[in-house]
Design a protein around this motif. Structure first.
Motif, mmCIF file in Angstrom:
data_model
loop_
_atom_site.group_PDB
_atom_site.id
_atom_site.type_symbol
_atom_site.label_atom_id
_atom_site.label_comp_id
_atom_site.label_asym_id
_atom_site.label_seq_id
_atom_site.Cartn_x
_atom_site.Cartn_y
_atom_site.Cartn_z
ATOM 1 N N UNK A 26 23.517 59.832 31.605
ATOM 2 C CA UNK A 26 23.569 61.633 31.880
ATOM 3 C C UNK A 26 21.585 61.988 31.633
ATOM 4 N N UNK A 27 21.250 62.970 31.703
ATOM 5 C CA UNK A 27 20.352 63.333 31.805
ATOM 6 C C UNK A 27 19.288 63.093 30.124
ATOM 7 N N UNK A 28 19.210 62.398 30.341
ATOM 8 C CA UNK A 28 18.144 61.550 28.807
ATOM 9 C C UNK A 28 18.260 60.581 28.573
ATOM 10 N N UNK A 91 21.825 60.784 19.194
ATOM 11 C CA UNK A 91 22.680 62.132 19.780
ATOM 12 C C UNK A 91 21.860 62.824 19.952
ATOM 13 N N UNK A 92 20.733 63.168 19.174
ATOM 14 C CA UNK A 92 20.604 64.755 18.943
ATOM 15 C C UNK A 92 20.272 65.234 20.414
ATOM 16 N N UNK A 93 19.837 66.648 20.059
ATOM 17 C CA UNK A 93 19.089 67.360 21.392
ATOM 18 C C UNK A 93 17.240 67.209 21.413
ATOM 19 N N UNK A 94 16.906 66.974 19.674
ATOM 20 C CA UNK A 94 15.922 66.145 19.176
ATOM 21 C C UNK A 94 14.750 68.325 19.765
ATOM 22 N N UNK A 111 26.019 65.858 20.702
ATOM 23 C CA UNK A 111 26.393 65.145 22.054
ATOM 24 C C UNK A 111 27.448 64.784 21.066
ATOM 25 N N UNK A 112 28.956 65.165 22.005
ATOM 26 C CA UNK A 112 29.871 63.557 20.937
ATOM 27 C C UNK A 112 29.067 62.065 21.202
ATOM 28 N N UNK A 113 29.850 61.192 20.442
ATOM 29 C CA UNK A 113 30.437 60.177 20.243
ATOM 30 C C UNK A 113 31.044 59.583 21.638
ATOM 31 N N UNK A 114 30.365 58.301 22.018
ATOM 32 C CA UNK A 114 31.425 57.919 23.446
ATOM 33 C C UNK A 114 32.080 56.887 22.585
ATOM 34 N N UNK A 115 30.838 56.599 21.893
ATOM 35 C CA UNK A 115 31.359 55.193 21.437
ATOM 36 C C UNK A 115 29.626 54.122 21.374
ATOM 37 N N UNK A 116 30.182 52.819 20.180
ATOM 38 C CA UNK A 116 28.980 52.662 19.355
ATOM 39 C C UNK A 116 29.153 50.928 19.864
ATOM 40 N N UNK A 117 28.614 50.224 19.362
ATOM 41 C CA UNK A 117 28.322 49.026 19.792
ATOM 42 C C UNK A 117 28.925 47.849 19.069
ATOM 43 N N UNK A 122 27.559 50.845 25.650
ATOM 44 C CA UNK A 122 26.910 52.003 25.002
ATOM 45 C C UNK A 122 26.095 53.293 25.159
ATOM 46 N N UNK A 123 25.948 54.254 25.059
ATOM 47 C CA UNK A 123 24.959 55.184 25.761
ATOM 48 C C UNK A 123 24.936 56.023 24.885
ATOM 49 N N UNK A 124 23.667 56.336 24.844
ATOM 50 C CA UNK A 124 22.308 56.585 23.459
ATOM 51 C C UNK A 124 21.428 57.757 24.452
ATOM 52 N N UNK A 125 20.644 58.606 23.796
ATOM 53 C CA UNK A 125 19.701 59.092 23.979
ATOM 54 C C UNK A 125 18.200 58.230 24.228
#
Length: 246
Positions: A26-28, A91-94, A111-117, A122-125
């Motif tokens: 998603x964005x960012x 996951x934070x908005x900053x 943001x919701x945690x959609x999964x880790x390593x 995996x998705x992160x900001x």
């Protein structure tokens, strides 16, 4: 929809592999192709109390390469080798008050945690990704997260340089605490260990002396090294009831 392999705790005593939808940015956001993930002691301890299967893959000690970027992220980051801060500003908005204080774990808009390593992707900001040198092995990159824990802990001890430091325990956090204390100017480092391989690694990472975690060996070693004064800074990495009575 694209799928990927991921590992889940099965709610009993084992890990299971499953095919699940691959994340989409998603964005960012960035999508990271996972190359190495450490198994933290907390992963094992949490599994002890679980009675149901995991719904998402866990794993927070992660190194990988950016495979895809979302809107607002520089496309030149694709291919970048990174370590990932998975549970804080990954996951934070900053932008909220807590994020502005650097308290990303307390983010009001996380943001919701959609999964880790424990998965292929995996998705992160993007702001939660830190560049890794090209020559650094992936397995070492996955140790950036526990090393950061130890650097933070040593800094909170407000070392000025030259102090005698006691490190209790030589698991991953204890060993990285030894490396951090040495790099940040400790004078003498005395650590406790239960196993010979831990003691060997502790000395390789900068411990001057390693003693048994049983009995009074640590007390005696510290008193001998400091004219009876004891440690200037003690870093406790064991927890639980293993320290015995006060």
């Amino acid at each position: 929809m694209a799928t990927m392999k991921a590992a889940f705790f099965d709610g009993h005593s084992s890990m299971m592999l499953a095919d699940i939808p691959a994340p989409e940015p998603g964005p960012d956001d960035v999508i990271i192709r996972v190359r190495a993930t450490g198994i933290c002691g907390s992963d094992l301890l949490m599994n002890v109390d679980k009675t149901e299967p995991d719904q998402i893959p866990f794993g927070h000690e992660v190194a990988g390469e950016i495979a895809e970027v979302g809107p607002g992220v520089d496309a030149r980051l694709v291919g970048r080798r990174v370590a990932i801060e998975t549970i804080g500003h990954g996951l934070a908005c900053a932008t909220c008050w807590y994020c502005r204080q650097g308290q990303f774990r307390q983010c009001l808009n996380k943001r919701p945690n959609e999964g880790g390593g424990f998965a292929q992707y995996m998705k992160r900001r993007a702001i939660g990704c830190y560049p890794l040198p090209d020559a650094l092995p992936w397995e070492d990159g996955a140790l950036v997260e526990p090393l950061a824990v130890s650097v933070h802990g040593v800094r909170r001890g407000q070392m000025q340089g030259g102090e005698t430091v006691a490190v209790l325990g030589c698991g991953n956090i204890g060993l990285t605490a030894i490396a951090a204390a040495r790099a940040l100017g400790a004078g003498k480092i005395i650590a406790t260990a239960r196993h010979a391989q831990q003691a060997e690694m502790a000395k390789a990472l900068g411990a001057d002396e390693v003693v048994s975690s049983e009995g009074t060996d640590l007390k005696e070693a510290l008193e001998a090294a400091t004219e009876g004064r004891g440690a200037d800074l003690t870093i406790e990495t064991v927890g639980g009831g293993t320290l015995g009575p006060p």
